[in-house]
Write a protein that holds these residues in place. Structure first.
Motif, PDB file in Angstrom:
ATOM      1  N   VAL A 141       6.187   3.721   4.879  1.00  0.00           N
ATOM      2  CA  VAL A 141       5.858   2.568   4.046  1.00  0.00           C
ATOM      3  C   VAL A 141       6.035   1.281   4.840  1.00  0.00           C
ATOM      4  N   ILE A 142       7.178   1.161   5.529  1.00  0.00           N
ATOM      5  CA  ILE A 142       7.460  -0.078   6.256  1.00  0.00           C
ATOM      6  C   ILE A 142       6.407  -0.310   7.338  1.00  0.00           C
ATOM      7  N   SER A 143       6.099   0.752   8.112  1.00  0.00           N
ATOM      8  CA  SER A 143       5.179   0.484   9.220  1.00  0.00           C
ATOM      9  C   SER A 143       3.741   0.369   8.725  1.00  0.00           C
ATOM     10  N   ALA A 144       3.408   0.970   7.566  1.00  0.00           N
ATOM     11  CA  ALA A 144       2.070   0.764   7.006  1.00  0.00           C
ATOM     12  C   ALA A 144       1.898  -0.707   6.634  1.00  0.00           C
ATOM     13  N   ILE A 145       2.916  -1.291   5.995  1.00  0.00           N
ATOM     14  CA  ILE A 145       2.804  -2.695   5.594  1.00  0.00           C
ATOM     15  C   ILE A 145       2.846  -3.606   6.808  1.00  0.00           C
ATOM     16  N   ASP A 146       3.613  -3.200   7.813  1.00  0.00           N
ATOM     17  CA  ASP A 146       3.625  -3.951   9.063  1.00  0.00           C
ATOM     18  C   ASP A 146       2.232  -4.096   9.653  1.00  0.00           C
ATOM     19  N   ASN A 147       1.394  -3.084   9.397  1.00  0.00           N
ATOM     20  CA  ASN A 147       0.072  -3.079  10.007  1.00  0.00           C
ATOM     21  C   ASN A 147      -1.019  -3.641   9.116  1.00  0.00           C
ATOM     22  N   MET A 148      -0.665  -4.088   7.904  1.00  0.00           N
ATOM     23  CA  MET A 148      -1.681  -4.667   7.029  1.00  0.00           C
ATOM     24  C   MET A 148      -1.681  -6.169   7.223  1.00  0.00           C
ATOM     25  N   GLU A 149      -2.577  -6.647   8.070  1.00  0.00           N
ATOM     26  CA  GLU A 149      -2.612  -8.072   8.376  1.00  0.00           C
ATOM     27  C   GLU A 149      -2.968  -8.897   7.142  1.00  0.00           C
ATOM     28  N   ILE A 150      -3.745  -8.296   6.229  1.00  0.00           N
ATOM     29  CA  ILE A 150      -4.233  -9.057   5.071  1.00  0.00           C
ATOM     30  C   ILE A 150      -3.076  -9.539   4.189  1.00  0.00           C
ATOM     31  N   ILE A 151      -1.962  -8.803   4.183  1.00  0.00           N
ATOM     32  CA  ILE A 151      -0.814  -9.270   3.408  1.00  0.00           C
ATOM     33  C   ILE A 151       0.315  -9.711   4.332  1.00  0.00           C
ATOM     34  N   GLY A 152      -0.054 -10.193   5.512  1.00  0.00           N
ATOM     35  CA  GLY A 152       0.933 -10.854   6.364  1.00  0.00           C
ATOM     36  C   GLY A 152       1.579  -9.974   7.409  1.00  0.00           C
ATOM     37  N   GLY A 153       1.475  -8.653   7.276  1.00  0.00           N
ATOM     38  CA  GLY A 153       2.078  -7.784   8.274  1.00  0.00           C
ATOM     39  C   GLY A 153       3.559  -8.068   8.446  1.00  0.00           C
ATOM     40  N   PRO A 154       4.038  -8.051   9.681  1.00  0.00           N
ATOM     41  CA  PRO A 154       5.481  -8.245   9.906  1.00  0.00           C
ATOM     42  C   PRO A 154       5.962  -9.653   9.570  1.00  0.00           C
ATOM     43  N   ARG A 155       5.042 -10.607   9.382  1.00  0.00           N
ATOM     44  CA  ARG A 155       5.484 -11.970   9.072  1.00  0.00           C
ATOM     45  C   ARG A 155       5.925 -12.124   7.627  1.00  0.00           C
ATOM     46  N   GLY A 156       5.557 -11.139   6.794  1.00  0.00           N
ATOM     47  CA  GLY A 156       5.943 -11.227   5.392  1.00  0.00           C
ATOM     48  C   GLY A 156       4.842 -11.860   4.559  1.00  0.00           C
ATOM     49  N   PHE A 157       5.099 -11.945   3.272  1.00  0.00           N
ATOM     50  CA  PHE A 157       4.083 -12.359   2.306  1.00  0.00           C
ATOM     51  C   PHE A 157       4.738 -13.325   1.339  1.00  0.00           C
TER      52      PHE A 157
END
Lengths: 337, 306
Positions: A141-157
């Protein structure tokens, strides 16, 4: 009378707390501690269903919280705030009050579906191997969200504050505090109703002896599915509330460290005790705040406390008993259905 | 040609995972205990190696004893392995053994291990500060080039070390008397003392073996990637643990196979996709393997007695 004392005092408590926050008697800092307490209660009681009542060892609760936090945040940002990717708000801010619970529900529902990743393998395996599956699910889950640039990736949302402001524009009371308190009461109520119901009795039966439970006509696979999905769905609810309290989410605040924190709360309180899990979530949040001056040593002291607890009272504060089992006289003043 | 370069990198990464996974699997094989502190023992090993090396070579404001790098390496390796195994044995003596004596549930020991790992991590951070330490160069780097493929002597040493350790452990566990005792404990913990075998000695020996392998992995890792920080053991430890489980935890061949498998998956993903997708793919593949074969590749399903 005793039938209703607990409910009445609960709602009176919520009312008093909200009023105190409204008139500035308790400051922002205390409010945020209370809100974190609520989120922690939801997390620890929901994990207690799996780790306590069902006797599994799930160490990926943070992952489901992350799913709930992101889904509900994306929904509210999509509806109520201007985002450079998701575009202009779709609804006027006056509807925020009605859409917010739906967004929370959406987060919880998606998190419950994500719980299937763990629930399905649990049909075939249990114990250490299932623990790894939950751990891997958390990482995925964590690394999937890390790789979704559309929702900010590792920078957060971020951008969830617009929804909170929308609710405050309608009526200026501390809405988030209210939602967290309602969410907490709902969670504990739901879990209590579930584990004391005829259906829910199957969950501790699996912990005691899975084969015996099956002989007694408990559909173990169905029970596991329900328990895992309920647990992860409630974690998603906690995540949604957490995201809107802070107004910012980052995938790395839901990593294995968060899952460990929740586990600590469950085992501190006692496995298979809802009042224990509630009590330990409150204690743990207070402990974190009290030990704040210790800075990094805090994270040496807390594990040490837990190690000592495991040595001298391994069953946790409450064991598998509820508050009314330890103090039978309390039953005079309230009763549950 | 690039392919061979990737294979070499995968072998090196796989060796680190395998060395750490061996420690997990040894302790699990004997005690049925997931020693969650093991990744942090690896981190402690790297730090011990750092302090020993600085003491011998100088650096970071210390004059050092001024020995030549070759001698320093020869002292650092055994010294680190001994000191790291002391850390592992200390954990066993102070935390796990009292619980075992009380006959506590396995779960409480697992939580104690998890907390011990957190204490090591954050205690290190609190004592030494968040500044990263750069590891002194112990080994003069030699690069061999075959066509487009370049190999450093360090990479060869890492891979050879993993294989030697595997052969050694396989020999100890399957051929020696102490290995037989270890297998006996995992088979029946209550009958073993009746056979006149000292239970605690064997368990301490297991911890010495596992922790010294983590220490060895710590030195080799610090030599390959000479930046040390307190949380370096956490992620690599969790990954090595997953590798051990995929291989079938409790089985030494499983740890090696799982470790190298994880190394190959990770490097393979990085070779084809952006490197941020590495963890996502690696863990998804491992999850897939566990879905299909819940006890791991070499694991044997335990039958439940009624």
């Amino acid at each position: 009378m005793q039938k209703h004392t607990f409910t009445i005092s609960l709602f009176a408590g919520i009312f008093v707390l909200t009023a105190l926050a409204q008139f500035g008697v308790i400051n922002q800092y205390l409010q945020s501690v209370i809100m974190l307490m609520g989120v922690n209660i939801i997390l620890s009681t929901s994990l207690n269903l799996v780790n306590g009542y069902m006797g599994e060892f799930s160490c990926g609760h943070g992952g489901f919280m992350c799913v709930g936090a992101y889904v509900s945040s994306v929904v509210t940002v999509l509806l109520f705030s201007k985002n450079h990717i998701l575009g202009a708000p779709l609804l006027p801010p006056s509807l925020a009050l009605f859409a917010f619970p739906l967004a929370l529900f959406a987060g919880a529902a998606v998190a419950a579906v994500a719980g299937l990743v763990v629930a399905i393998p649990s049909f075939k395996t249990r114990g250490d191997y299932l623990a790894i599956i939950t751990l891997a699910a958390n990482y995925i889950v964590i690394s999937a969200i890390d790789n979704m640039e559309i929702i900010g990736g590792p920078r957060g949302f971020m951008g969830m504050n617009a929804t909170v402001h929308g609710m405050e524009g309608l009526l200026d009371i501390p809405w988030m505090l209210l939602w967290v308190l309602f969410g907490t009461v709902f969670t504990v109520w739901l879990l209590r109703r579930f584990v004391t119901s005829t259906l829910g009795k199957g969950v501790p039966a699996i912990a005691q002896d899975e084969i015996a439970a099956e002989i007694m006509s408990v559909d173990t696979n169905r029970m596991k599915l329900i328990a895992f999905m309920l647990s992860s769905g409630l974690a998603g609810l906690a995540g949604g509330l957490f995201a809107h309290i802070l107004g910012y989410v980052n995938p790395h605040s839901f990593d294995i460290m968060k899952s460990t924190e929740v586990m600590v709360m469950v085992y501190l309180g006692g496995m298979g005790s809802l009042s224990g899990a509630t009590l330990s979530a409150v204690l743990f949040t207070v402990l974190l705040e009290v030990l704040r001056p210790l800075e990094i040593w805090k994270w040496v002291v807390i594990p040490l406390l837990l190690i000592l607890l495991m040595q001298f009272r391994p069953e946790g504060i409450m064991g598998n008993k509820e508050l009314s089992d330890l103090f039978p006289k309390l039953k005079k003043y309230y009763s549950f259905k | 040609m690039e392919f061979f370069q990737h294979v070499l990198n995968a072998l090196q990464f796989g060796s680190f995972y395998a060395l750490i996974a061996l420690g997990y699997t040894l302790v699990y094989g004997v005690l049925r205990l997931i020693n969650f502190a093991h990744g942090d023992i690896f981190m402690v090993g790297a730090y011990i190696a750092y302090f020993v090396a600085v003491l011998l070579l100088g650096g970071e404001g210390m004059s050092g004893l001024g020995v030549s790098p070759g001698v320093a390496l020869a002292i650092t390796v055994p010294a680190t392995m001994i000191l790291t195994s002391l850390v592992g044995v200390t954990l066993e003596r102070t935390m796990y053994r009292p619980l075992r004596r009380k006959g506590a549930d396995r779960l409480y020991v697992v939580i104690t291990a998890l907390m011990a790992g957190l204490m090591l991590e954050n205690g290190n951070l609190a004592l030494l500060g968040a500044s990263r330490k750069s590891f002194p160069e112990l080994l003069h780097k030699v690069i061999w080039t075959f066509g487009n493929v370049s190999v450093t002597n360090l990479k060869v040493i890492v891979v050879v070390a993993a294989i030697v350790v595997f052969v050694l452990l396989e020999f100890i566990v399957s051929k020696t008397k102490i290995g037989m005792a270890m297998r006996g404990i995992s088979y029946d913990k209550f009958a073993i003392p009746l056979m006149g075998i000292p239970l605690d000695t064997i368990i301490v020996f297991t911890f010495i073996l596992g922790s010294s392998m983590a220490g060895l992995a710590g030195i080799l890792y610090a030599m390959s990637y000479p930046i040390l920080e307190p949380y370096m053991g956490a992620l690599i430890g969790w990954k090595a643990f997953i590798a051990a489980v995929v291989g079938g935890i409790g089985d030494i061949r499983g740890a090696i196979v799982g470790g190298f498998l994880l190394g190959f998956i990770e490097i393979g993903v990085v070779a084809v996709f952006p490197s941020t997708l590495r963890d996502l793919f690696a863990f998804s593949v491992l999850l897939g393997i566990l879905w299909l074969k819940p006890t791991g590749l070499f694991g044997v399903a335990q039958t439940t007695k009624i």
